[in-house]
Design an enzyme around this catalytic site. Structure first.
Site, mmCIF file in Angstrom:
data_model
loop_
_atom_site.group_PDB
_atom_site.id
_atom_site.type_symbol
_atom_site.label_atom_id
_atom_site.label_comp_id
_atom_site.label_asym_id
_atom_site.label_seq_id
_atom_site.Cartn_x
_atom_site.Cartn_y
_atom_site.Cartn_z
ATOM 1 N N THR A 24 1.185 1.354 -0.376
ATOM 2 C CA THR A 24 0.344 1.032 0.463
ATOM 3 C C THR A 24 1.323 1.680 -0.630
ATOM 4 O O THR A 24 2.807 0.142 -0.371
ATOM 5 C CB THR A 24 -0.456 1.238 0.598
ATOM 6 O OG1 THR A 24 -1.351 0.933 0.657
ATOM 7 C CG2 THR A 24 -1.757 1.146 0.661
ATOM 8 N N VAL B 143 2.582 2.835 -2.572
ATOM 9 C CA VAL B 143 4.036 3.101 -2.784
ATOM 10 C C VAL B 143 4.392 4.279 -1.912
ATOM 11 O O VAL B 143 3.659 5.233 -1.797
ATOM 12 C CB VAL B 143 4.463 3.433 -4.237
ATOM 13 C CG1 VAL B 143 4.486 2.198 -5.078
ATOM 14 C CG2 VAL B 143 3.610 4.503 -4.891
ATOM 15 N N ILE C 3 -3.189 3.638 3.578
ATOM 16 C CA ILE C 3 -1.899 4.249 3.239
ATOM 17 C C ILE C 3 -1.623 5.475 4.115
ATOM 18 O O ILE C 3 -2.476 6.339 4.300
ATOM 19 C CB ILE C 3 -1.784 4.589 1.737
ATOM 20 C CG1 ILE C 3 -2.805 5.638 1.286
ATOM 21 C CG2 ILE C 3 -1.947 3.327 0.908
ATOM 22 C CD1 ILE C 3 -2.583 6.107 -0.142
ATOM 23 N N MET D 223 5.036 1.020 3.444
ATOM 24 C CA MET D 223 3.780 0.725 2.755
ATOM 25 C C MET D 223 3.437 -0.745 2.891
ATOM 26 O O MET D 223 4.265 -1.569 3.278
ATOM 27 C CB MET D 223 3.879 1.130 1.293
ATOM 28 C CG MET D 223 4.942 0.391 0.500
ATOM 29 S SD MET D 223 4.571 0.317 -1.247
ATOM 30 C CE MET D 223 3.185 -0.795 -1.261
ATOM 31 N N GLN E 152 1.155 -1.334 7.493
ATOM 32 C CA GLN E 152 1.739 0.012 7.534
ATOM 33 C C GLN E 152 1.866 0.608 8.936
ATOM 34 O O GLN E 152 2.963 1.022 9.322
ATOM 35 C CB GLN E 152 0.962 0.938 6.593
ATOM 36 C CG GLN E 152 1.167 0.548 5.142
ATOM 37 C CD GLN E 152 0.519 1.493 4.164
ATOM 38 O OE1 GLN E 152 0.780 2.682 4.163
ATOM 39 N NE2 GLN E 152 -0.337 0.957 3.319
#
Length: 536
Positions: free
Chosen positions: A355, A356, A418, A436, A441
């Site tokens: 999501t 790094v 993210i 991520m 997440q």
């Protein structure tokens, strides 16, 4: 915070990593080392985070790239700062245009779902506001890896090959050829242990470094990006790039059992994690591995996520305020729906009216929670020839229903998956954390926070604990090492449990906690990927 660093109830044999002068935790060892090298050169945690992020675009292109977005939470001088580095939809796009091309929903790949890339602007903003070293110095490790090449690590190689096989089947247009030229040279994807290099990527990073990002948004690189997209009838223009600037924002938080949990405000989905924690806060959790604990966690998350998907979008277009969704009134209303059996949630009906991932820390107390992504692995499949710039497909999340909160509009930012997280206690930094992986997440954030605060697991154990992921309705996917007796008990409560064959869909997390009395840093890294901690 009392944590037992010898208590390892899960199958991973990793221990918490300790250090004093600095630490970088991320999903790729070479990127972690890139950040550490900047710390050793006199850079601070912010410089290290930028160096690591830039390196990740080279050494983990399966998850992120120069053409993606980024978000950051930065702790420095006793204050937490938020940076939203997500880009908007092009100004020339519209729902009618997309439907006129025969689409009933936003496509996943190609030029249409490309939004303005925000990652390079985020690096520049972080460097200018908080960095100690020049951006040219900070990007050098990434540039060297792109020029000289590096060997692929196991999970990286696995994901790269899977994507190559899929793209080979579905990408037929000539606009996709630069992806194959860049990421499948010589007609095939590199294998685990093979050396891969990208001179174009190196040149792009060098140009960004020398111009403080100007070339990417208002110079030669911007022209190449816009010209290529326009060539294939896309929407992103030079004007869209030129008008973009990463935005400093006030982080949002909730108070959870003595700790403050922080996230970036919408358009990010960090709000979902906070909403779920607020719902869960009304219950007492005494043991982790019980069916009651998992049942209530899953029910809290499905309610929060259903509402997040209904209401989260560009904050300027939200139909409900963040404040209301974080209120006790909202949490109580949703909490009252949780009973003994699994429910199928309907979106919250508001009252009438109104999501790094990487973590970095230095010996001076600066700490950074940073995340960037191209979305869906390599992103849109569009690579600008000769540059290494793989462009994101973030626009895929827009709705083509004009009545939906996240409806596509020109210049609007979409719901964003993210999210960086941060934990404080009594106005002091505990540290950065993140997990991520798309819609996993906020579910990962929720589970990691509860593992830490409610169940007192050390950073590594908090990450290693078997994860679950709510999908939709009553469907929940769990990892293969999730206790079978709890699977059976949850099924009896009406949950539709599926056991995943591998861990790929359960996110990749990193944690760095700081002892406020000694300054000692303690880090955990992800055992589900090529996770690594570099420290000194």
């Amino acid at each position: 915070m009392k944590l037992d660093h010898l208590y390892q109830p899960y199958s991973s044999v990793r221990n918490t990593i300790f250090a004093k002068n600095g630490m970088v935790a991320t999903s790729q060892p070479l990127a972690a080392q890139a950040g550490l090298s900047i710390l050793r050169k006199g850079g601070n945690a912010i410089d290290a985070a930028i160096a690591t992020a830039a390196a990740l675009t080279v050494v983990e292109p399966t998850s992120n790239g120069i053409g993606g977005d980024a978000f950051a939470l930065v702790w420095t001088n006793g204050k937490l700062h938020g940076l939203n580095g997500s880009g908007p939809a092009p100004k020339s796009i519209s729902i009618d245009d997309i439907k006129a091309r025969g689409y009933e929903k936003m496509p996943k790949y190609g030029v249409i779902p490309i939004t303005v890339p925000g990652a390079p602007a985020a690096w520049v903003e972080l460097s200018k506001k908080f960095g100690k070293l020049p951006l040219q110095d900070v990007l050098q490790p990434a540039i060297r890896y792109a020029e000289d090449g590096y060997p692929l690590t196991p999970i990286l190689g696995k994901n790269w090959m899977e994507t190559y096989k899929r793209f080979k089947e579905i990408f037929k247009g000539e606009e996709y050829q630069p992806w194959f030229d860049t990421f499948a040279p010589n007609g095939n994807a590199p294998l685990i242990g093979d050396i891969w290099r990208s001179p174009g990527h190196a040149a792009t990073l060098q140009s960004i470094a020398e111009t403080d990002g100007e070339s990417f948004y208002r110079g030669e690189l911007a022209e190449k990006i816009a010209d290529y997209i326009q060539k294939y009838d896309g929407f992103l223009s030079k004007e869209d790039l030129a008008d973009f600037k990463a935005e400093w924002v006030e982080p949002i938080s909730t108070h959870y059992r003595g700790y403050d949990v922080w996230e970036i405000p919408p358009n990010g989905q960090g709000l979902v994690a906070l909403m779920a924690l607020n719902i869960a806060r009304g219950f007492d959790f005494t043991e982790k591995e019980t069916v009651e604990t998992y049942h209530k966690q899953i029910e809290a998350m499905k309610l929060a996520f259903t509402d997040g998907k209904a209401f989260i979008t560009d904050q300027r277009h939200m139909k409900l305020t963040t404040e209301h969704l974080l209120s006790e009134e909202y949490a109580r209303t949703r909490r009252e729906l949780i009973e003994d059996m699994a429910l199928v949630p309907d979106p919250y009906k508001p009252p009438s009216g109104g999501t790094v991932y990487l973590a970095a820390a230095d010996g001076e107390g600066n700490m950074v929670s940073f995340i960037q992504s191209n979305y869906m692995g390599f992103g849109s499949g569009i690579v600008i020839p000769g540059t290494g710039i793989a462009l994101q497909n973030r626009g895929h999340d827009f709705s083509l229903d004009p009545e939906h909160s996240n409806a596509l509009q020109p210049g609007k930012k979409t719901y964003h998956t993210i999210i960086p997280g941060f934990l404080t206690k009594d106005n002091q930094a505990v540290g950065p954390f993140g997990v991520m992986g798309g819609y996993m997440q906020p579910q990962g954030h929720f589970q990691v926070v509860m593992n830490t605060v409610d169940f007192h697991l050390n950073p590594q154990a908090a990450l290693d604990a078997p994860r679950w992921q709510w999908i939709e309705g009553k469907k929940v996917v769990v990892e293969a090492n999730f206790p079978n007796h709890l699977v059976q008990a949850l099924i009896r409560l009406g949950h539709q449990i599926e056991i995943a064959p591998d861990t790929g869909g359960f996110g990749r997390g990193q944690i760095i906690w700081r002892n406020p009395e000694t300054g000692v840093l303690m880090g955990g890294t992800e055992s589900r990927t090529d996770g690594s901690i570099a420290a000194w």
